[in-house]
Design an enzyme around this catalytic site. Sequence first.
Site, PDB file in Angstrom:
ATOM      1  N   LYS A 243      13.885   3.517   0.878  1.00 22.99           N
ATOM      2  CA  LYS A 243      13.709   4.919   1.241  1.00 22.99           C
ATOM      3  C   LYS A 243      13.447   5.149   2.724  1.00 22.99           C
ATOM      4  O   LYS A 243      12.503   4.619   3.286  1.00 22.99           O
ATOM      5  CB  LYS A 243      12.543   5.518   0.447  1.00 22.99           C
ATOM      6  CG  LYS A 243      12.871   5.694  -1.020  1.00 22.99           C
ATOM      7  CD  LYS A 243      11.689   6.250  -1.771  1.00 22.99           C
ATOM      8  CE  LYS A 243      11.704   7.766  -1.832  1.00 22.99           C
ATOM      9  NZ  LYS A 243      10.493   8.295  -2.484  1.00 22.99           N
TER      10      LYS A 243
ATOM     11  N   ARG B  19      -0.010 -13.116  -3.305  1.00 24.86           N
ATOM     12  CA  ARG B  19      -1.243 -12.364  -3.049  1.00 24.86           C
ATOM     13  C   ARG B  19      -2.477 -13.064  -3.608  1.00 24.86           C
ATOM     14  O   ARG B  19      -3.568 -12.941  -3.045  1.00 24.86           O
ATOM     15  CB  ARG B  19      -1.124 -10.956  -3.639  1.00 24.86           C
ATOM     16  CG  ARG B  19      -0.325 -10.046  -2.732  1.00 24.86           C
ATOM     17  CD  ARG B  19      -0.262  -8.642  -3.266  1.00 24.86           C
ATOM     18  NE  ARG B  19       0.206  -7.725  -2.239  1.00 24.86           N
ATOM     19  CZ  ARG B  19       0.774  -6.553  -2.487  1.00 24.86           C
ATOM     20  NH1 ARG B  19       0.931  -6.142  -3.736  1.00 24.86           N
ATOM     21  NH2 ARG B  19       1.152  -5.773  -1.505  1.00 24.86           N
TER      22      ARG B  19
ATOM     23  N   GLY C  58       5.772  -5.607   0.359  1.00 25.26           N
ATOM     24  CA  GLY C  58       5.659  -6.393  -0.868  1.00 25.26           C
ATOM     25  C   GLY C  58       6.984  -7.013  -1.264  1.00 25.26           C
ATOM     26  O   GLY C  58       7.057  -8.208  -1.588  1.00 25.26           O
TER      27      GLY C  58
ATOM     28  N   GLY D  47       2.495  -0.916   2.768  1.00 33.78           N
ATOM     29  CA  GLY D  47       2.055   0.395   3.249  1.00 33.78           C
ATOM     30  C   GLY D  47       0.982   0.284   4.318  1.00 33.78           C
ATOM     31  O   GLY D  47       1.020   0.982   5.334  1.00 33.78           O
TER      32      GLY D  47
END
Length: 399
Positions: free
Chosen positions: A204, A39, A354, A378
């Site tokens: 998830k 990043r 990520g 996200g």
Amino acid sequence: MALKTLEDLLDEGVSGRCVLVRADLNVPLDDSTITDDGRVRAALPTIRRLAQAGAKVIVATHLGRPKGAPDPRYSLRPVAGRLGELLGAEVKLAGDVVGPEAKSLAGSLADGSVGLLENVRFDPRETSKSDTERAELAAELAALAEAFVSDGFGVVHRKQASVYDVARILPAYAGDLVLKELDVLRKLTGDPVRPYVVVLGGSKVSDKLAVIEALLPKVDKLLIGGGMAFTFLAAQGHDVGGSLLETDFVETARKLLDEHGEQIVLPVDVVIAEALAADVEVRTVPADAIPAGWKGLDIGPRTVELFAKVIAQAKTAFWNGPAGVFELAPFAAGTRGVAQAIVDSDAFSVVGGGDSAAAVRLLGLPEDGFSHISTGGGASLEFLEGKDLPGVAVLGGEN
Ligand code: ADP
Ligand code: MG
């Protein structure tokens, strides 16, 4: 209102002017060692162009999730160091976000130099639900500069003070990274070259159900690995032992399998262990034969082969979420196999997330084997879901 870009700001001239850049330098840390600086590197082009044009560049970012107060574990000190190394010039770090040190940093930067504010999430107003509180912090950030460049793609889906509110105060421009990310993602939502294959994984299902639903009408094949696969295997009536299982979502998974069974490809074998550790006994079993008490922690070799065959046909590929617990060597082969198959394919390929991006680098895959590695997990998923990204909308842009 059209989106204004870094190009427009450079045309207006920035020499001697203070420019606030919201970057996303939220890197993974092991104590104070940066384990993946992707990043930071992705943020360089915008920062460099501004500095080379003579701006006084003030960079703001968050790191981790401090609880709205200074916390040395989340200090940007290591990030300032790495940014300085990559830029080849010292990056001064202010010891606060908008306090006396930030003001003095803004007042003392030389033309063409770069300074960093301390972690914006040390200020509770950054993530406040109160518009007034956020606007207050945004005004204090805005007072440090004359223009704002939004380049933290990983946070543009957040309505936060340093992302959204500050852009309503200062003249605001989209940075190169944000523009590049949007451009790539538009290729996926527009008219992707077919076959369009998506590989999803991670921990998830609940986080990614919306994107699964949004993608299914668009994709040719959806390969599901990682922890989320077990909710789908359970929906097919299999016992998943002690694997990750989101019981609330089994019904939805069943419905998706009924309606889109042709497109969805699930693991046929899994790597299992009794505990999540690097030095435990590991077995590979068929996906419908996980013994009680054992956890599925990676996709097995037959699944890798099956996924790789589908990926080899792809002309467009999007991958989000590791296929297994790649952080531990015994459970990394699935993620490596999926990533390698994408590298080997001639698809236009995008990695989002990520952990997935970190996996590419930690497992030693060539970054240039992918067309694009997104810095936003996200944010990229919300874009693919068709949601408005507040940090882009506030600049006058749209999906
Ligand atoms: P990304 O950041 O790329 O979007 P996620 O945050 O959704 O990915 O998920 C990443 C995490 O999922 C990793 O830490 C990985 O260890 C975990 N994971 C993958 N497969 C499994 C599994 N079978 N069981 C438990 N955790 C898993
Ligand atoms: Mg993650």
